[in-house]
Design a protein around this motif. Structure first.
Motif, PDB file in Angstrom:
ATOM      1  N   UNK A  44      -8.308  -7.064   1.364  1.00 46.60           N
ATOM      2  CA  UNK A  44      -6.859  -6.603   1.060  1.00 46.60           C
ATOM      3  C   UNK A  44      -6.496  -5.115   1.612  1.00 46.60           C
ATOM      4  N   UNK A  46      -4.835  -6.937  -7.121  1.00 45.29           N
ATOM      5  CA  UNK A  46      -4.075  -6.132  -6.416  1.00 45.29           C
ATOM      6  C   UNK A  46      -3.287  -6.637  -5.290  1.00 45.29           C
ATOM      7  N   UNK A  55      -3.654  -4.071   1.299  1.00 42.60           N
ATOM      8  CA  UNK A  55      -2.373  -3.444   0.528  1.00 42.60           C
ATOM      9  C   UNK A  55      -2.785  -2.064   0.191  1.00 42.60           C
ATOM     10  N   UNK A  56      -4.004  -1.765  -0.506  1.00 45.16           N
ATOM     11  CA  UNK A  56      -4.252  -0.469  -1.246  1.00 45.16           C
ATOM     12  C   UNK A  56      -5.217   0.364  -0.442  1.00 45.16           C
ATOM     13  N   UNK A  57      -5.995  -0.140   0.436  1.00 51.97           N
ATOM     14  CA  UNK A  57      -7.009   0.300   1.242  1.00 51.97           C
ATOM     15  C   UNK A  57      -6.890   0.252   2.730  1.00 51.97           C
ATOM     16  N   UNK A 104       2.890  -6.838  -3.338  1.00 50.75           N
ATOM     17  CA  UNK A 104       3.619  -6.173  -2.457  1.00 50.75           C
ATOM     18  C   UNK A 104       5.075  -6.390  -2.458  1.00 50.75           C
TER      19      UNK A 104
END
Lengths: 356, 356
Positions: free
Chosen positions: A240, A10, A242-244, A22
């Motif tokens: 990360x 991810x 990025x999503x959390x 990203x």
């Protein structure tokens, strides 16, 4: 022993582009927000950007030619020769496909090298007509597997959303498709995304006989390299954000470190996330002694593999070195973990009940 | 798809004897507290109790005859024919062995059936001269593997402490030994115990070229059966209080449930631990909604395998049924987990960044 990169799909698959998802998804993104605009498909058809595999020496790795990231733009489901039946417009839904759907299998490759794969994974790949995955993992497959496939679809830096959509479009077009990733499809990986995209297309998991073939996760591959650091209750946390959101990650780190969980840290570092690693070290040190054993496995299974056992107090400084990057997995011991003969050992508790 | 039993070796391997380690170790225990008393070895030499494999149809499964659980009592290291060089007294230490030590490999079989094993695991087993393990797992090995071994040593109900000591004694006596278990050697399993016993005997891991071959853990095998319940940060917790005090387990359950970890529960139930399961359900419900999805995989890979997806509010009552026993693994979703098309899905967070 070889082990896998611990990189979270991810957030990063490449050392040269620590945050490819990203950054590159907008560049090549079949699944970006404007996927309903048909004119967009033209702008995605340059294979040189990030799409079709090129320069491959495998004769079976050819039909992705001309396709960009994600679903390719030429052809239609009515033109169903072996190589063109996968052609669907970007953002295709179930209604766009005439064919009887094929099977979709999410296959975990484990550490990545052929020896780390299960027999079931190998069988699933041999049975698949199309194999879809990140270039690095596709290249790790044996010739026996790649030669048996009708087509390989790999994207070097494109992101798993468009790649997963491509896999699903090919399945709905009637192909038996395997989508591959390192480790296990349930560990920061594509099993869930595949189901989400299937649903978004109006398909079902049953319709494509969706199967998840488990693999050895990075925590296990790296744990094995370190000895026996994970034999009690354990936690996996990705740094990360990025999503959390980072506050959630911090809260989980506090909770895990407060209890005597061992902790496997995925995605410890990227150029964009330097401060997450520092924060992580800080949180761990508020709950655990600075001499708590920590195992670091960098570039597992690669030529530059390094295995280092250190102490928690040294971890943040090591984060400045090349040892800790997106290819690194870190295992933090609990209060009972000790180092013996260059191995980390977390006792299960036998010593409280048995003499040996 | 087959998956493995999720049974913790530390607490139970059999449905008929839910707590075999606690109950049977004293009966057969080469590693009990009195192992330094040489006269004790006589009382452990009845093979009928729990020791040597008998009634096997494998021609290579013969040299355990006459040995009881743990280190056998006859012979010595100077009598080093192929079949007798493993004979050492109970509680033997490094000094009792004259031979150059062999190699010791802890091999994770994954789900247990041959298809779930990695190629590396298979190679390690083919290379081993002796294979040591719980009878159920030894019987799952293919004939190709068992035929290639000089000797198989299995114990039906004897416990991993004596079995692991037996494996190490055989290694120190000069044999290349693989000790096998289902899942991964780092997940509630024998990698740590092997290192602890090596140390107690005055040996080192380096001396026996100790290697851990990772396998697919039950969390991954069962997660795959359920769909994609584990794709975010996750916790594994065993409800067995045989080696870990229940208050610690409860505290970890609170911590994991408070944060949005998905939770894999190992060893949910035994006749002796009925109340642990009730307590676990109670704790989870103080932090999560009663309609939180929960996946239950019973007897995975066995004939009586059952996969049920239910809600947290129903879990305690299901604990009364035959669905939940020592062969069951339970996956508890987090706040975002949902059920779609008979699959559990825990979103990784892509939907917050991508349209698909």
């Amino acid at each position: 022993m070889n082990t896998d990169t611990a990189t979270d799909e991810t957030t990063g698959e490449s050392e040269s582009e620590p945050e490819p998802e990203a950054e590159s998804e907008p560049k090549c993104g079949a699944s970006s927000g404007d996927s309903n605009s048909s004119s967009d498909s033209d702008s995605r058809s340059e294979p040189s950007t990030c799409g079709a595999s090129t320069g491959s020496d495998s004769s079976s790795r050819s039909s992705a030619e001309g396709s960009a990231c994600g679903a390719s733009s030429s052809g239609s489901s009515s033109n169903d020769t072996e190589k063109s039946k996968t052609r669907e417009k970007v953002g295709a839904t179930l209604e766009d496909f005439d064919a009887e759907p094929g099977q979709l299998t999410a296959v975990g490759l484990g550490p990545g090298h052929p020896e780390g794969m299960t027999e079931r994974a190998k069988t699933a790949l041999l049975e698949a007509e199309h194999i879809v995955g990140y270039t690095t993992y596709i290249e790790l497959l044996s010739a026996e597997i790649t030669d048996a496939a009708d087509d390989l679809y790999d994207t070097p830096m494109c992101g798993e959303v468009s790649r997963t959509e491509e896999a699903i479009d090919r399945t709905l077009a009637g192909n038996d498709v395997a989508i591959v990733g390192s480790g296990d499809p349930n560990v920061y990986a594509l099993a869930g995304l595949a189901l989400e995209i299937l649903e978004s297309k109006g398909a079902t998991a049953s319709m494509v006989d969706f199967e998840v073939v488990p693999g050895v996760p990075a925590a296990q591959s790296c744990g094995a390299r370190l000895g026996a650091p994970l034999v009690n209750d354990t936690v996996s946390i990705s740094l990360s954000d990025h999503l959390v959101p980072m506050p959630e990650i911090e809260s989980r780190l506090h909770a895990a470190a407060k209890e005597s969980f061992t902790i496997t840290i995925y995605n410890p570092w990227s150029r964009k996330r330097r401060e997450n690693f520092e924060k992580c070290c800080e949180i761990l040190l508020t709950h655990r002694d600075s001499d708590t054993p920590v195992g670091i496995v960098h570039g597992a299974g690669r030529e530059d593999e390094r295995v280092v056992i250190t102490e928690l107090g040294e971890l943040e400084e090591l984060g400045e070195s090349e040892l800790v990057d997106m290819t690194t997995t870190i295992v933090v011991g609990n209060e009972d973990t000790y180092v013996w003969d260059d191995r980390m050992v977390t006792p299960r508790g036998y010593e409280t009940k048995y003499d040996y």
